[in-house]
Scaffold this motif. Sequence first.
Motif, mmCIF file in Angstrom:
data_model
loop_
_atom_site.group_PDB
_atom_site.id
_atom_site.type_symbol
_atom_site.label_atom_id
_atom_site.label_comp_id
_atom_site.label_asym_id
_atom_site.label_seq_id
_atom_site.Cartn_x
_atom_site.Cartn_y
_atom_site.Cartn_z
ATOM 1 N N UNK A 89 0.838 -1.181 0.000
ATOM 2 C CA UNK A 89 0.000 0.000 0.000
ATOM 3 C C UNK A 89 0.882 1.243 0.000
ATOM 4 N N UNK A 90 0.366 2.290 -0.619
ATOM 5 C CA UNK A 90 1.143 3.503 -0.773
ATOM 6 C C UNK A 90 1.169 4.329 0.513
ATOM 7 N N UNK A 91 0.069 4.362 1.210
ATOM 8 C CA UNK A 91 -0.005 5.119 2.447
ATOM 9 C C UNK A 91 -1.047 4.477 3.355
ATOM 10 N N UNK A 92 -1.020 4.772 4.622
ATOM 11 C CA UNK A 92 -2.039 4.207 5.504
ATOM 12 C C UNK A 92 -3.438 4.684 5.100
ATOM 13 N N UNK A 93 -4.457 3.850 5.267
ATOM 14 C CA UNK A 93 -5.805 4.242 4.863
ATOM 15 C C UNK A 93 -6.393 5.358 5.721
ATOM 16 N N UNK A 94 -5.942 5.452 6.963
ATOM 17 C CA UNK A 94 -6.435 6.490 7.859
ATOM 18 C C UNK A 94 -5.225 7.268 8.370
ATOM 19 N N UNK A 95 -5.251 8.610 8.272
ATOM 20 C CA UNK A 95 -4.101 9.358 8.769
ATOM 21 C C UNK A 95 -3.939 9.204 10.274
ATOM 22 N N UNK A 96 -2.731 9.269 10.743
ATOM 23 C CA UNK A 96 -2.429 9.102 12.155
ATOM 24 C C UNK A 96 -2.946 10.301 12.947
ATOM 25 N N UNK A 97 -3.623 10.049 14.087
ATOM 26 C CA UNK A 97 -4.113 11.171 14.887
ATOM 27 C C UNK A 97 -2.995 11.835 15.698
ATOM 28 N N UNK A 98 -1.850 11.154 15.815
ATOM 29 C CA UNK A 98 -0.733 11.696 16.571
ATOM 30 C C UNK A 98 0.123 12.554 15.628
ATOM 31 N N UNK A 99 0.350 13.767 16.030
ATOM 32 C CA UNK A 99 1.197 14.659 15.233
ATOM 33 C C UNK A 99 2.450 14.992 16.022
ATOM 34 N N UNK A 100 3.354 15.706 15.433
ATOM 35 C CA UNK A 100 4.601 16.061 16.084
ATOM 36 C C UNK A 100 4.456 17.216 17.053
ATOM 37 N N UNK A 101 3.294 17.809 17.122
ATOM 38 C CA UNK A 101 3.098 18.963 17.994
ATOM 39 C C UNK A 101 2.561 18.582 19.349
#
Length: 101
Positions: A89-101
Amino acid sequence: MPSQKKRPVTLTAADREALVRVTTTGVHPASMIRRAQVLLALDTSTGEVDPVEVIAARLGVSGETLRLVAKRFAETSGDIWATVGRRQREQPPVPSPVTGE
């Protein structure tokens, strides 16, 4: 046999040898072995191919599986490793809720 006329599978001698090795030696996922067996059964370079129903019964798969493997072989421009291997797969189907901020 419309799918064999529409998307013929023609393997080179090296491709055929590699697929035989996948099916007979080493440890490979069952889906990879099954797709390799389908490609070997659909190969038109060795002569006349059996009807789809006969191949499906011999390999224990459905006619739809034969059609999909032949379609994927045509879409990958005859690359056997892209046909028998898993699709990444090219990218995860659901974006990660954890960000770097």
